[in-house]
Design a protein around this motif. Structure first.
Motif, short mmCIF file in Angstrom:
data_model
loop_
_atom_site.label_atom_id
_atom_site.label_comp_id
_atom_site.label_asym_id
_atom_site.label_seq_id
_atom_site.Cartn_x
_atom_site.Cartn_y
_atom_site.Cartn_z
N HIS A 86 0.64 -1.11 0.16
CA HIS A 86 -0.13 0.23 -0.49
C HIS A 86 0.98 1.56 0.22
CE1 HIS A 86 -2.89 2.69 0.82
NE2 HIS A 86 -2.37 2.83 2.25
N ARG A 205 -14.84 -0.61 -10.17
CA ARG A 205 -13.95 0.56 -10.12
C ARG A 205 -14.37 1.73 -8.49
NH1 ARG A 205 -14.44 4.32 -15.48
NH2 ARG A 205 -14.23 2.68 -16.45
N THR A 212 -11.05 8.07 -9.56
CA THR A 212 -10.84 6.21 -9.32
C THR A 212 -8.99 6.20 -9.21
OG1 THR A 212 -11.91 6.27 -11.64
CG2 THR A 212 -10.75 4.13 -10.81
N GLY A 214 -8.59 2.97 -7.66
CA GLY A 214 -8.53 1.63 -8.32
C GLY A 214 -9.75 0.38 -9.16
N ARG A 215 -9.18 -0.18 -9.76
CA ARG A 215 -10.37 -1.12 -10.50
C ARG A 215 -9.99 -2.19 -10.59
NH1 ARG A 215 -10.61 1.98 -16.71
NH2 ARG A 215 -12.26 0.69 -17.38
N PHE A 216 -10.90 -2.73 -10.27
CA PHE A 216 -10.58 -4.57 -10.83
C PHE A 216 -11.69 -5.46 -11.94
CE2 PHE A 216 -9.77 -2.45 -6.39
CZ PHE A 216 -9.44 -2.69 -5.80
N PHE A 230 -6.55 -3.57 -0.85
CA PHE A 230 -6.89 -2.06 -1.01
C PHE A 230 -7.14 -1.94 0.09
CE2 PHE A 230 -9.60 1.74 -2.74
CZ PHE A 230 -8.76 2.37 -2.99
N ASP A 236 -15.27 6.44 0.70
CA ASP A 236 -14.95 5.52 -0.95
C ASP A 236 -16.55 5.41 -1.06
OD1 ASP A 236 -11.99 6.28 -0.52
OD2 ASP A 236 -11.62 4.72 0.01
#
Length: 558
Positions: A86, A205, A212, A214-216, A230, A236
């Motif tokens: 992280h 997301r 944005t 984080g995108r998964f 994450f 969030d």
């Protein structure tokens, strides 16, 4: 202005005096008053119970790949672990502890400048630092002030309670509380998971401040078990984007169903995602984008990376190869191996040449069982039972007494149908006396049973004492029926059958054959009587009884 004042005064007077049609003033005010604002605390949120987790609709099974991912199991478990990768960013909370020359335990938040302010030490920049390096960085900064006898421990506050919005194409959008270190799957599961009909498993997301962060791709987790850690924060937002292009695949694959992809995907990649069976040889690709359906039949050895699949296409995977050999199983009274491999196109004569017999092998009673025949017999039986069931349910009555009779009849017939559906036909190919084995082609999986020579005759069905008797030379059907106690009241004297060991069945009810000689190994079957007074559908019932006796060698009572 005076009119407005007068109007306000009238309203106040009405509220104080009360009209019969006007709700109580205090109750009205209480109803519209906003609830008190709760100040958020930093205590850990309780884990959700099974009743609080939003589950998928019961009784609905989706063929969408990944639809079974969210069943409440992720929501039941919370994760408070160490994420070394992280990257510290603004708003993260750092758990700092000092001991020795100075004692300190404090939670510090990374400010807008990327610093934490360590008491009696000053600002320390941690923005962009990996979590694994945080302790060394803060420790070196503290030791610039406290050079001796000071212990330092700094870590990301992973057990920090947070509340995260989950929205988009999920079953239950909302605000959910958990820990900052909990996984994306935990929050999605709390919201009931991705809606398999409308939501995307490829595009999930995390937004923070409208950006944005984080995108998964959940396929990475489903197929390879990969899910990046994450660190969530208060406020969030997890957004599940709408479903993208899809295609269906079935046949010889481990994961048949609907798969999602971005715009296009190659046949090779789709086969990899679905897990093609090693036995597969061809793929049938059906195009559905034009007014007329188009199909391509592709070998798995071809360059499938160059063949593109678009949304709406359908694929079926086959094992389409020429049969070079067949395997037949031998049972009963014989010598040698029980599994025999033969070239494709072999006959029963070829198999008999490979099978050793004994002096007790009954070669006149050979029995051949075939899977395809059993499937066809089962299909015919099911069709007859369905016809019988529909006929009894649709039977009409002219009087009340007749209606009661039909109701009792329907109850008996439906119970009979339920028991009959559980019967599995044997799939026997009847080999009549004097047949030529060179004319019987074998199929893969055939079972040849060579019975042992016996000196008994079996009697079953509607007789008082169904059993086997020692064969007596010169005796006919009537003798063995008498030995079995004769027919019961339910037995039908007009429906008695003689079954040879080979499966050949002959009617033995009337005429000279009733006194004919019975051979060793024969079996007598007495079918039950269908009462024409009680059953309107006598003909259909008799046909079903015949079919069961012929295909399964079983006498089913009514």
């Amino acid at each position: 202005m005076n009119v407005l004042r007068f109007g306000r005064a009238m309203v106040v007077a009405c509220l104080l005096s009360g009209f019969p049609w006007l709700p109580d003033a205090a109750a009205q005010v209480s109803a519209v008053a906003p609830p008190p604002v709760e100040v958020p605390t930093r205590s850990a949120p309780p884990l959700p119970s099974s009743s609080e987790v939003v589950a998928a609709p019961s009784g609905q099974r989706s063929d969408v790949f990944g639809a079974s991912l969210f069943q409440g199991r992720f929501a039941q478990q919370s994760f408070r672990g160490f994420n070394p990768e992280h990257i510290i960013s603004v708003g993260d909370r750092i758990d700092l502890k000092l001991w020795g020359a100075v004692d300190l335990a404090v939670i510090l938040e990374v400010d807008a400048h990327g610093n934490i302010f360590v008491p009696r030490v000053g600002p320390t920049r941690v923005l962009g630092v990996q979590n694994a390096e945080l302790n060394d960085l803060v420790g070196s900064r503290v030791r610039e002030v406290y050079r001796d006898n000071v212990g330092v421990y700094a870590s990301l506050a992973t057990a920090e309670p947070v509340k995260v919005f989950v929205t988009g194409y999920v079953r239950a959008p909302g605000l959910y509380g958990a820990f900052a270190s909990d996984s994306l799957l935990h929050f999605l599961d709390l919201a009931g998971g991705v809606d398999p009909q409308t939501g995307s498993f490829l595009d999930v997301r995390v937004l923070r401040g409208g950006q944005t962060v984080g995108r998964f791709n959940l396929y990475d987790f489903l197929i390879r078990g990969e899910l990046p850690l994450f660190q969530f924060r208060d406020g969030d937002t997890i957004v599940v984007w709408p479903k993208k292009a899809t295609a269906r695949i079935g046949g010889l694959v481990r994961n048949p169903g609907q798969f999602e992809f971005v715009e296009t995907v190659s046949v090779a990649d789709l086969l990899e995602m679905a897990g093609a069976d090693p036995r597969s040889t061809h793929v049938l690709l059906t195009r559905n984008q034009t007014s007329e359906r188009e199909a391509e039949y592709l070998s798995v050895d071809a360059d499938l990376d160059a063949v593109t699949v678009v949304s709406g296409d359908e694929l079926e995977v086959f094992a389409d190869r020429q049969v070079a050999t067949i395997v037949a199983r031998v049972e009963g009274e014989f010598s040698g191996l029980g599994q025999v491999t033969l070239p494709y196109g072999s006959t029963l004569a070829d198999l008999l040449e490979r099978v050793g017999t004994t002096e007790r092998s009954d070669m006149d009673g050979l029995q051949l069982y075939r899977k395809s025949i059993a499937e066809r017999q089962k299909q015919v039986l099911d069709e007859m039972l369905h016809k019988l069931e529909q006929a009894v349910l649709n039977a009409r009555s002219g009087t009340r007494e007749e209606a009661e009779l039909r109701a009792r009849e329907a109850e008996l017939v439906l119970r009979f149908v339920e028991r009959a559906r559980a019967i599995e036909p044997q799939g026997r190919l009847v080999l009549h006396a004097g047949f030529d084995p060179r004319t019987v082609d074998l199929q893969d999986g055939d079972v040849l049973r060579i019975p042992r020579k016996v000196n008994t005759v079996a009697v079953q069905g509607e007789v008082f004492f169904p059993t086997s008797f020692v064969h007596r030379e010169g005796q006919g059907v009537a003798y063995y029926l008498e030995q079995a106690g004769g027919l019961t009241q339910s037995g039908d004297a007009n429906r008695i059958f003689l079954v040879r060991p080979s499966g050949e069945m002959r009617e033995a009810s009337q005429g000279w054959f009733a006194r004919a000689e019975v051979q060793p190994g024969d079996e007598l079957i007495v079918l039950p009587k269908v009462d024409t007074k009680n059953f309107q559908l006598t003909k259909d019932m008799v046909q079903v009884l015949y079919q069961i006796a012929l295909s399964a060698g079983v006498v089913l009572s009514i």
